[in-house]
Scaffold this motif. Structure first.
Motif, PDB file in Angstrom:
ATOM      1  N   HIS A   1       0.859  -1.166  -0.083  1.00 47.16           N
ATOM      2  CA  HIS A   1      -0.013   0.148   0.088  1.00 47.16           C
ATOM      3  C   HIS A   1       0.755   1.336  -0.051  1.00 47.16           C
ATOM      4  CE1 HIS A   1      -3.921  -1.866   0.321  1.00 47.16           C
ATOM      5  NE2 HIS A   1      -3.235  -2.993   1.216  1.00 47.16           N
TER       6      HIS A   1
ATOM      7  N   GLU B   1      -2.340   9.198   2.331  1.00 44.20           N
ATOM      8  CA  GLU B   1      -2.613   8.257   3.444  1.00 44.20           C
ATOM      9  C   GLU B   1      -2.848   9.236   4.811  1.00 44.20           C
ATOM     10  OE1 GLU B   1       0.337   8.591   5.740  1.00 44.20           O
ATOM     11  OE2 GLU B   1       1.583   9.836   4.372  1.00 44.20           O
TER      12      GLU B   1
ATOM     13  N   ARG C   1      -2.771   3.928   3.861  1.00 45.30           N
ATOM     14  CA  ARG C   1      -3.250   4.497   2.513  1.00 45.30           C
ATOM     15  C   ARG C   1      -4.795   4.726   2.692  1.00 45.30           C
ATOM     16  NH1 ARG C   1      -4.031   0.882  -2.558  1.00 45.30           N
ATOM     17  NH2 ARG C   1      -4.887   2.527  -4.095  1.00 45.30           N
TER      18      ARG C   1
ATOM     19  N   TYR D   1      -1.294   9.610  -4.399  1.00 41.28           N
ATOM     20  CA  TYR D   1      -1.183   8.764  -3.392  1.00 41.28           C
ATOM     21  C   TYR D   1      -1.276   9.628  -2.200  1.00 41.28           C
ATOM     22  CZ  TYR D   1       1.390   6.222   0.669  1.00 41.28           C
ATOM     23  OH  TYR D   1       1.549   5.756   1.634  1.00 41.28           O
TER      24      TYR D   1
END
Length: 208
Positions: free
Chosen positions: A51, A143, A186, A141
């Motif tokens: 992840h 998180e 994530r 991305y």
């Protein structure tokens, strides 16, 4: 009937023995439990690594963290965001038991910028000001911060210097050098790579 050999060392089981006996000794029982625990830990590390974008895992920029401070992966000593000798690769950081978790060091030459939205999540949902920023930037991305109420957005780009903005409920920071970022879970559905963000500072500031 159970096997006549020890599940761990494969040596013979003693006689007489119970029908459900699996280990030849208490030592083998303990060692087998440790092996199962290690295998579980390795599986969890593998799942967590899946992840994190490969381009981040490939860099020697990893540390551990304790009480919001970066620590070395190999020793219970503080790491420095200015000293590469205190950093490790992702595999070493993930396997280390030092501190509370893993972190990534941002350095200017890497061309990575992180946008930190603090106190941006309530009951699992982005607040309107944070949603405006996330929706206004390229999908990338993302998180969750360690607190569970913040999020980090990762981009390819750079800023000449870090900046922090506090305006009412809005709490935004961005950095590309001299900082480390604690890596959280994530955000489901977000990409596993980093989007390009040209003129990053202007793009972010225009949404705040």
């Amino acid at each position: 009937m159970t096997s006549a050999s020890c599940t761990h060392c494969h040596g013979p089981l003693p006689l007489p023995r119970r029908a459900d006996m699996r280990y030849c000794s208490g030592s083998c029982r303990v060692l087998a439990a440790r092996r199962r625990k290690a295998a579980t830990a390795a599986r969890v590390r593998s799942e967590q690594a899946a992840h994190i974008p490969a381009e981040l895992r490939a860099k020697h920029r990893w540390v551990r963290h304790l009480n919001k401070r970066p620590t070395r992966c190999d020793l219970p000593r503080w790491a420095s965001v200015r000293d590469p000798s205190t950093w490790s690769d992702h595999a070493a950081a993930a396997a280390s038991t030092v501190g509370e978790g893993i972190g990534y060091v941002l350095t200017a030459g890497d061309g990575i910028v992180v946008v930190d939205l603090d106190h941006a999540v309530v009951d699992g949902e982005l607040l309107p000001w944070a949603r405006r920023i996330v929706d206004g930037l390229p999908p990338t991305y993302m998180e969750r911060g360690r607190s569970g109420t913040g999020v980090h957005l990762w981009f390819r780009g750079s800023v000449s210097c870090g900046r922090r903005i506090r305006r009412g409920d809005v709490a935004v920071e961005w950095y590309s050098d001299g900082r480390y970022i604690v890596i959280g879970d994530r955000v489901p559905g977000t990409p596993l790579d980093l989007a390009e963000l040209p003129d990053a500072a202007a793009a972010i500031a225009s949404l705040v």
